[in-house]
Design an enzyme around this catalytic site. Structure first.
Site, PDB file in Angstrom:
ATOM      1  N   HIS A 241      -8.201  -4.770  -1.366  1.00  0.00           N
ATOM      2  CA  HIS A 241      -6.920  -4.302  -0.865  1.00  0.00           C
ATOM      3  C   HIS A 241      -6.195  -5.355  -0.036  1.00  0.00           C
ATOM      4  O   HIS A 241      -4.972  -5.375   0.009  1.00  0.00           O
ATOM      5  CB  HIS A 241      -7.157  -3.044  -0.019  1.00  0.00           C
ATOM      6  CG  HIS A 241      -5.910  -2.266   0.284  1.00  0.00           C
ATOM      7  ND1 HIS A 241      -5.187  -1.620  -0.691  1.00  0.00           N
ATOM      8  CD2 HIS A 241      -5.261  -2.024   1.452  1.00  0.00           C
ATOM      9  CE1 HIS A 241      -4.161  -0.999  -0.137  1.00  0.00           C
ATOM     10  NE2 HIS A 241      -4.173  -1.239   1.155  1.00  0.00           N
TER      11      HIS A 241
ATOM     12  N   ASP B 225     -10.055  -3.251  -5.252  1.00  0.00           N
ATOM     13  CA  ASP B 225      -9.409  -2.464  -4.205  1.00  0.00           C
ATOM     14  C   ASP B 225      -9.957  -1.033  -4.204  1.00  0.00           C
ATOM     15  O   ASP B 225      -9.809  -0.314  -5.190  1.00  0.00           O
ATOM     16  CB  ASP B 225      -7.902  -2.449  -4.450  1.00  0.00           C
ATOM     17  CG  ASP B 225      -7.112  -1.872  -3.291  1.00  0.00           C
ATOM     18  OD1 ASP B 225      -7.694  -1.141  -2.468  1.00  0.00           O
ATOM     19  OD2 ASP B 225      -5.911  -2.145  -3.203  1.00  0.00           O
TER      20      ASP B 225
ATOM     21  N   SER C  47       0.843  -1.196   0.000  1.00  0.00           N
ATOM     22  CA  SER C  47       0.000   0.000   0.000  1.00  0.00           C
ATOM     23  C   SER C  47       0.880   1.250   0.000  1.00  0.00           C
ATOM     24  O   SER C  47       1.635   1.467  -0.933  1.00  0.00           O
ATOM     25  CB  SER C  47      -0.959  -0.054   1.189  1.00  0.00           C
ATOM     26  OG  SER C  47      -1.995   0.882   1.045  1.00  0.00           O
TER      27      SER C  47
END
Length: 756
Positions: free
Chosen positions: A723, A688, A603
């Site tokens: 995600h 995501d 991320s």
């Protein structure tokens, strides 16, 4: 994060490959010169497939007289249904699978290793609440958990750290409230974001995500019969709390998935009739929802990255609606809880950057008293209230601290607290976090872990100071924590700042002479502290002689608020240079060499990976960038993308010239060069909502077009996840295994002819 071999010497038994079942069987009689790869496999390795080449379609973006050309802008598809885009992602997945086909057997072995360490049929540490013990149960072979409870036998004794849930034929029967395995049968992805029991223990509200996009449906069921009560609440967040036994408060999102509205729902009524408690119209702010430990108040907070203010809702007086508890003042961040006649307020400002703790009467919120003053070297991270105690979670020199204070009687005034009792820990680096406890009890429950200590649940008697281990995660396969060494080191950044590094390795396999391979992990954003916690999967790296380390770089929260401030906005590059300095320090100290140094981040940590790959590609052997935020300028210029507006206070607003050029100078997609890069694995999730799949896709496409080496560049996009990858506990292990196999391949630690 896993390991296999050091210095070219494998620490594995000789093995016979069975291609029909993809299993490994120990066979020590086979001579070491034997080649275990079939001719077909060897041929496929010597003639790798051609990588997919994304079509280049020129797309110009101009701002401040500067023109950026994005040839892969077409990869963004908000609907995630464009056949051309999906075809490209599928081609990338097929290429990755083909490139990793020669390591499939080691990947399967690693998966088998990781899974074999798991006690598949297990329960969590039971928590005593009301007249029940609540816990979750996992079953052998099942991906998901069961949410269970068992009645507490009638007993007049107060709760004790020595209490245990009765089991056996004479114990009260176990009741399964919700079996996620049954619910997940109808879905490719399944995740429970909230599981909340009503105050009278008769009902449960749970939030369900069946796509991975973090948009939930909330169901209310009878805790005993499991029958549905009323219609579900659709299109909501996982923020849901009981407001007494007859109502729920929940939060919904706007079109860019920003939590913006808080609602009151009366059981039995239709969602369209719910009343809106608050609508946050400022698109830099998002709503949060918490319940006080006393269960008498709900707190709805509106927060940006720099400001947070709080409303309260008295559960017994819902008709009075929300009331302001802390006002909206730019730069002031507050969070609140309740006990007796007082609210407790954790307050941060530019002056008191590490927070101070205040209290005020419920009926006079402006009359505050300082309970714990601000200290420049100690950060107040969280608090937990009990009927007679206050527990403060702090950080000092990068390490967590837990301190319990005895509170005066409810009717007595609150004064500055001193002489708290600190919980003691044994590892040099560790994680210690709050766990749900009973408000009326004197027993504090917390979770503890370190790089060599499996997740553990402790109960601590705040009157006596006695601490009892209630549950430690079982690790099968002969795991012995004493085979591993954890250390803490400090690297010196370019400006002289000392950067803490947490390290773990298998002491019987590592030489510490510079020849050992290493995986260095980093994050460094959002004031998040990446504490050194145990990971069963990681043992497959450590037991192959790979050292694992975490660089606690600026931009995170490990060393206090200023640590974060010095790694954001126009100081964001400190995050990247801190990571590089940490790597150079580890090489200097002979933990590894740059020929054997691998790195990983996810991320915002994927942004870190992209930045340091562009800045110092020579320093790394391989990199893993999970769901990486790599198209910084383009994303932060687009307010229609989730998180953009709320994160202008994290990265800066590129609509302002100074921020535009600064962000462009490090944005990974904008800084890919015609140079050699190390081996790279990039992952993404099609659904995501935090980092759109197109960011890593564009990064990979541009790297393929410009890089000048023949090293691996692999891209894997999960087409049925978001995600946080796949939802099943075993499904996620497959991603670990694939990542570790990639690292072993990059490090030349995969068994081949004559190397057994």
């Amino acid at each position: 994060m896993n390991s296999n071999c050091i210095g070219g010497a494998l620490h594995l038994p000789l093995i016979l490959f069975s291609f029909s079942h993809r299993i490994l069987v120990a066979h020590p009689k086979i001579p070491p010169s034997r080649c275990f790869l079939s001719k077909a496999t060897m041929s496929s390795l010597s003639q790798p497939p051609s990588p997919p080449l994304a079509e280049k379609v020129k797309h110009e973006m101009e701002l401040f007289g500067d023109v950026r050309v994005d040839n892969y802008y077409w990869l963004r598809d908000d609907s995630r249904k464009d056949p051309k885009v999906l075809s490209y992602l599928q081609q990338e997945n097929a290429y990755t699978e083909a490139m990793m086909s020669g390591t499939k057997i080691i990947e399967d072995q690693i998966y088998a290793e990781i899974r074999a360490r798991i006690k598949e049929d297990d329960i969590s540490a039971p928590l005593r609440k009301g007249s029940y013990y609540y816990y979750s149960r996992t079953l052998e072979g099942k991906e998901y958990v069961q949410h269970c409870r068992r009645p507490i036998p009638i007993c007049d004794a107060p709760p004790s750290v020595h209490d245990t849930m009765p089991t056996g034929p004479d114990a009260p029967p176990e009741h399964v409230i919700l079996d996620e395995n049954v619910k997940a049968q109808e879905h490719g992805f399944y995740s429970i974001g909230a599981f909340k029991v009503s105050p009278n223990h008769k009902m449960v509200a749970y939030a369900e995500d069946t796509k991975g996009d973090e948009i939930y449906t909330v169901y209310v069921i009878d805790a005993e019969t499991r029958t549905l009560i009323g219609k579900p609440l659709v299109g909501v967040t996982s923020y849901v709390r009981w407001a007494g036994n007859d109502a729920l408060v929940y939060i919904t999102m706007d079109e860019i998935l920003r939590p913006d509205k808080a609602w009151l729902h009366k059981l039995g009524s239709d969602q369209c009739n719910d009343s809106c408690l608050y609508h946050e119209k400022d698109d830099m702010f998002s709503l949060d929802l918490q319940a006080s430990e006393s269960e008498k108040f709900l707190f709805i907070s509106s927060e940006s990255k720099m400001t947070r203010f709080v409303f309260y809702l008295e559960v017994s007086k819902l008709e009075e609606g929300l009331k302001v508890l802390t006002p909206r003042i730019n730069g002031i961040d507050t969070s609140v809880s309740h006990r007796g006649n007082h609210f407790f307020i954790q307050k941060r400002s530019d002056e008191f950057f590490n927070s101070e703790l205040l209290a005020c009467p419920v009926d006079n919120t402006s009359a505050t008293t300082v309970l714990i003053p601000h200290r420049a070297s100690v950060k107040i991270q969280d608090i937990q209230l009990f009927s007679d105690h206050l527990v403060v979670y702090e950080r000092e020199q990068g390490l967590p601290k837990i301190t319990a204070y005895r509170l005066p009687a409810v009717e007595e005034p609150l004064i500055c607290l001193q002489g708290g009792q600190a919980v003691q820990f044994i590892d040099p680096v560790y994680s210690a976090e709050p766990s749900e406890s009973q408000f009326s009890s004197t027993i504090l429950r917390f979770s503890y872990s370190s790089l060599r200590t499996p997740p553990s649940v402790y109960e601590y008697d705040m009157n006596t100071g006695e601490s009892v281990l209630k549950k430690i995660e079982t690790v099968l396969g002969g795991f012995d924590a004493f085979n591993y060494v954890t250390e803490r080191k400090w690297a010196t950044a370019s400006d002289g700042t000392q950067i803490p590094i947490s390290i773990v390795y298998q002491k019987n396999l590592v030489k510490l002479d510079g020849s050992d391979p290493m995986l260095l992990y980093g994050y460094g954003s959002y004031e998040i502290s990446v504490d050194p916690v145990f990971n069963k999967a990681r043992l497959s790296l450590l037991d192959r002689g790979i050292i694992f380390a975490i660089a606690h770089i600026r931009g995170g929260g490990e060393m206090g608020r200023q640590w974060y401030e010095n790694g954001k906005f126009l100081k964001k590059k400190n995050t990247f240079t801190d990571f590089i300095a940490s790597a150079e320090f580890l090489i200097e100290q002979k933990y590894c060499s740059k020929e054997k140094l691998c790195i990983e981040g996810r991320s915002a940590g994927g942004l870190l990976m992209g930045a340091v790959l562009n800045m110092r590609p020579d320093l790394w052997k391989a990199a893993v960038a999970g769901v990486p935020f790599v198209d910084v300028v383009t994303t932060m210029l687009d307010p229609t993308i989730p998180l953009t507006t709320s994160e202008w206070e994290e990265w800066g607003d590129p609509r302002k010239e100074e921020f535009y050029y600064y962000m462009k100078s490090y944005s990974p997609v904008d800084n890919v060069k015609a140079q050699n890069y190390p081996h790279i694995l990039v992952t993404a999730g099609l659904h995501d909502p935090r980092v759109m799949y197109s960011e890593p896709a564009k990064f990979v496409a541009k790297l393929r077009d410009m890089k000048t080496d023949d090293n691996m560049l692999l891209f894997k996009c999960e087409l049925g996840a978001g995600h946080f990858s796949k939802s099943g506990r075993f499904e996620r292990l497959q991603e670990n295994a694939m990542t570790y196999a990639f690292l072993l391949k990059a490090l030349n630690m995969i068994p081949t002819c004559g190397r057994m």
